[in-house]
Design an enzyme around this catalytic site. Structure first.
Site, PDB file in Angstrom:
ATOM      1  N   CYS A   1       1.219  -1.379   0.290  1.00  0.00           N
ATOM      2  CA  CYS A   1      -0.111  -0.367  -0.133  1.00  0.00           C
ATOM      3  C   CYS A   1       0.842   0.967   0.024  1.00  0.00           C
ATOM      4  O   CYS A   1       2.163   0.989   0.048  1.00  0.00           O
ATOM      5  CB  CYS A   1      -1.333   0.128   0.952  1.00  0.00           C
ATOM      6  SG  CYS A   1      -0.768  -0.064   3.163  1.00  0.00           S
TER       7      CYS A   1
ATOM      8  N   ASP B   1      -7.931   3.948   0.953  1.00  0.00           N
ATOM      9  CA  ASP B   1      -7.269   4.374   2.831  1.00  0.00           C
ATOM     10  C   ASP B   1      -8.163   4.540   3.224  1.00  0.00           C
ATOM     11  O   ASP B   1      -8.712   5.758   3.856  1.00  0.00           O
ATOM     12  CB  ASP B   1      -6.504   5.455   1.875  1.00  0.00           C
ATOM     13  CG  ASP B   1      -5.220   5.601   2.911  1.00  0.00           C
ATOM     14  OD1 ASP B   1      -5.407   5.491   3.539  1.00  0.00           O
ATOM     15  OD2 ASP B   1      -4.820   6.844   2.430  1.00  0.00           O
TER      16      ASP B   1
ATOM     17  N   ARG C   1      -3.578  -0.813   5.883  1.00  0.00           N
ATOM     18  CA  ARG C   1      -3.459  -1.654   4.818  1.00  0.00           C
ATOM     19  C   ARG C   1      -3.145  -3.175   4.134  1.00  0.00           C
ATOM     20  O   ARG C   1      -2.974  -4.201   4.500  1.00  0.00           O
ATOM     21  CB  ARG C   1      -4.490  -1.110   3.002  1.00  0.00           C
ATOM     22  CG  ARG C   1      -4.978  -0.068   3.283  1.00  0.00           C
ATOM     23  CD  ARG C   1      -5.747   1.074   2.282  1.00  0.00           C
ATOM     24  NE  ARG C   1      -4.519   1.396   1.686  1.00  0.00           N
ATOM     25  CZ  ARG C   1      -4.554   2.353   0.885  1.00  0.00           C
ATOM     26  NH1 ARG C   1      -5.294   2.449   0.168  1.00  0.00           N
ATOM     27  NH2 ARG C   1      -3.166   2.623   0.440  1.00  0.00           N
TER      28      ARG C   1
HETATM   29  P1  4NP Z   1      -1.778   2.798   3.981  1.00  0.00           P
HETATM   30  O1  4NP Z   1      -2.347   4.557   4.707  1.00  0.00           O
HETATM   31  O2  4NP Z   1      -1.425   3.358   2.569  1.00  0.00           O
HETATM   32  O3  4NP Z   1      -2.796   1.904   3.958  1.00  0.00           O
HETATM   33  O4  4NP Z   1      -0.375   2.178   5.219  1.00  0.00           O
HETATM   34  C1  4NP Z   1      -1.975   5.584   4.788  1.00  0.00           C
HETATM   35  C2  4NP Z   1      -0.794   5.108   5.957  1.00  0.00           C
HETATM   36  C3  4NP Z   1      -0.321   6.723   6.091  1.00  0.00           C
HETATM   37  C4  4NP Z   1      -0.201   7.924   4.844  1.00  0.00           C
HETATM   38  C5  4NP Z   1      -1.631   7.903   4.200  1.00  0.00           C
HETATM   39  C6  4NP Z   1      -2.053   6.700   3.937  1.00  0.00           C
HETATM   40  N1  4NP Z   1       0.262   9.078   5.079  1.00  0.00           N
HETATM   41  O5  4NP Z   1      -0.345   9.768   4.437  1.00  0.00           O
HETATM   42  O6  4NP Z   1       0.638   9.097   5.924  1.00  0.00           O
END
Ligand code: 4NP
Length: 158
Positions: free
Chosen positions: A10, A130, A16
């Protein structure tokens, strides 16, 4: 027998993809298939490298007896040679992974790049949403989607 290797990817590797990794590990454990797989997760971004998964995702998963134990890392070029399958959580992750792969100029047999949602049978979502900027229910929803789609993925390779 050679083990199949699967990398879930991800953006941050704190919501995720660590959840997908843990749910897939739980599924193959229940089915007695744990020895047949190498499973990992990574992010396309590096902001959270070294951190545990987001506490909201860990807590949502614990309610289902799923332990998320991974530490965030960024996907790198060697992953394309190490893994049989690289599974992206959303279209942006997918495009970024493909771009990385296309920059490699070796003749090695690379990982198949797939989208997690292509294996879902119960949800209409085109991507795993997300949950990072949303509320608690978003984390449970992601777990519901992932439980369905990792099951579909396992069936597709069985
Ligand atoms: P992930 O979610 O891609 O599912 O781990 C996110 C985690 C952090 C961020 C964005 C999405 N962020 O902008 O820091």
């Amino acid at each position: 027998m050679k083990r199949l290797s699967v990398l879930f990817v991800c953006l941050g590797n704190i919501c995720r993809s660590p959840a997908a990794e843990a749910i897939f590990l739980d599924l193959i454990d229940q089915k007695g298939l744990k020895d047949r797989f190498i499973v990992d997760s990574a992010g396309t971004g590096s902001w959270h490298v070294g951190k545990k998964a987001d506490y909201r995702m860990r807590e949502a998963a614990i309610q289902r007896n799923i332990n998320i134990l991974s530490r965030a890392r960024k996907i790198d070029e060697t992953d394309f040679e190490k893994f049989n399958f690289i599974i992206a959580m959303d279209n942006s992750n997918f495009d970024n992974i493909l771009k990385m792969k296309n920059r490699l100029n070796s003749t090695t047999d690379y990982a198949k790049i797939l989208k997690m949602q292509d294996f879902s049978s119960e949800f209409q979502e085109k991507e795993v949403p997300d949950p990072y900027f949303g509320g608690e229910e978003g984390f449970q929803y992601v777990l519901d989607i992932l439980s369905d789609s990792v099951r579909g993925f396992l069936k597709s390779i069985s």
